[in-house]
Design an enzyme around this catalytic site. Structure first.
Site, short mmCIF file in Angstrom:
data_model
loop_
_atom_site.label_atom_id
_atom_site.label_comp_id
_atom_site.label_asym_id
_atom_site.label_seq_id
_atom_site.Cartn_x
_atom_site.Cartn_y
_atom_site.Cartn_z
N SER A 180 -0.28 3.87 -4.92
CA SER A 180 0.25 2.70 -4.24
C SER A 180 1.76 2.65 -4.17
CB SER A 180 -0.27 1.43 -4.93
OG SER A 180 0.12 1.41 -6.29
N ASP A 205 -9.95 4.79 -7.42
CA ASP A 205 -9.45 3.56 -6.83
C ASP A 205 -8.99 3.88 -5.40
OD1 ASP A 205 -7.65 1.57 -5.89
OD2 ASP A 205 -7.12 0.99 -7.92
N LYS A 236 -6.37 -5.46 1.72
CA LYS A 236 -5.29 -4.65 2.32
C LYS A 236 -5.67 -4.33 3.77
CE LYS A 236 -3.77 -3.25 -2.22
NZ LYS A 236 -4.62 -4.21 -2.95
#
Length: 384
Positions: A180, A205, A236
């Site tokens: 991320s 993830d 998201k």
């Protein structure tokens, strides 16, 4: 105690790490309003522009009108409705797994599921990439397992650690598929092979890959199947809120019985479920938006690198521009705001010390001209 709190805030301020909440209003076309000014939005995770998509808004509102504002209870009491089970079936089909389970947030899913999984076998050892998300770190801290961190994307190091702990009764490998803060990818084929070789369970993830990458936007695990447990979010690229774990049916049953973060939390409300349902309908058909998003990332990275900036091996819609000191990241962030661009600085402890950065989060609703605007602003700051 309050005096200690004040002193802690003073220490944070001295390190240029103070954070504050500021009201923002999202607008169509990759824009937002902050402090009365309309800005280009290069900070939100709404990668496909679905947060304001009419179908998500309409279906979310319809679910509220038909089913009420809240779920009423936790999943194991009276909180599970046919809507929850329907969405879970659709998530499993989307991800190509036997089953799926909804969670309130991605943070909650990681922080709650990892400790629960570790309880399945006394003596479990967890192997985690050093750059995994804060929510995974919370799950690791909350578990009773021994935790071994391997260097970021260093699979020789991971292999050595797995060999070193070959006698452990159970092994769990944990990674993000898209990291991320750096925007780079895990080598899922290599991880799949290592998990099979060492009889380990692989937990991935996919928060920042879901909707954006993989066949039909189903994430990188869709292109490289093998991970037994996949976490993803609806908050998201899927434009709404909430999260899921896609997994074998036996893992779903286990989490329903052993995952405190699911058992003791009120079930997701109808509004969330409506947005989830609409997003799952739309995302598989958004290949054109995904291709455009990828092209924007390629152009931004190429020119930033030409300007001499490190983009940390990013290959996705997340493009970091590393400046180093916190003060420099704050200064560049302010310069971009003055230029009409919301691209906010990321500082320690979110990222390692000395790697403060601007993290550009791209959206398919932005255009090439918007990328040119950013590049011109960055180039002007570099000269100043």
């Amino acid at each position: 105690m309050l005096e200690h709190i004040r002193q802690s805030l003073e220490i944070i301020a001295a390190k240029h790490r103070t954070r504050a909440l500021r009201a923002v209003e999202m607008r169509p076309g990759g824009r937002l309003v902050r402090g009365g000014r309309e800005l280009l939005d290069f900070s939100s995770n709404d990668y496909l522009g679905l947060a304001q998509h009419p179908l998500l808004v309409e279906r979310s509102a319809n679910y509220v009108r038909q089913h009420g504002a809240g779920a009423g209870a936790s999943r194991l009491i009276t909180g599970t409705s046919a809507l929850h089970l329907d969405i879970e079936e659709k998530v499993a089909a989307f991800k190509g797994t036997e089953a799926a389970l909804l969670f309130a947030t991605g943070w909650q899913a990681n922080a709650a599921a990892i400790p629960a999984l570790a309880k399945a076998a006394k003596g479990t050892v967890i192997f985690a990439d050093k750059l995994v998300h804060n929510s995974i770190h919370a799950g690791l801290r909350g578990s009773t397992a021994e935790v071994q961190f391997y260097d970021h994307d260093d699979y020789d190091h991971l292999n050595a650690l797995l060999q070193e702990h070959a006698s452990a009764p159970a092994r769990l490998i944990v990674t993000e598929s898209v990291f991320s803060m750096d925007g780079d990818r895990a080598d899922l084929p290599r991880l799949n092979a290592l998990a099979a070789q060492h009889d380990a369970l692989l937990y991935v993830d996919e928060a920042h890959a879901t909707g954006v990458l993989g066949k039909g936007g189903a994430g990188l695990t869709a292109d490289h199947p093998g991970a037994q447990i996949v976490m993803g979010t609806f908050s998201k690229a899927l434009g709404g809120f909430g999260a899921y774990i896609a997994c074998p049916a036996v893992v779903r049953e286990y989490l329903v019985n052993m995952c405190a973060g699911l058992i003791f939390t009120t079930a997701p409300p109808p509004a969330m479920l409506g947005a989830m349902d609409a997003a799952l309908e739309l995302v598989p058909g958004m290949d054109e938006e995904r291709a455009h998003l990828g092209a924007l990332g390629d152009r931004l990275r190429a020119v930033l690198q030409d300007l001499g900036y490190d983009t940390l091996g990013s290959t996705t819609q997340i493009v970091p521009l590393v400046v180093g000191p916190e003060a420099d990241a704050l200064a560049l962030g302010e310069h971009l705001l003055e230029s009409g661009i919301a691209a906010l600085p990321i500082r320690p402890p979110t990222v390692p010390k000395g790697t403060s950065r601007i993290r550009f989060a791209l959206r398919s609703t932005l255009g090439e001209d918007n990328i040119d605007t950013v590049l011109a602003a960055v180039a002007a700051w570099k000269k100043s």
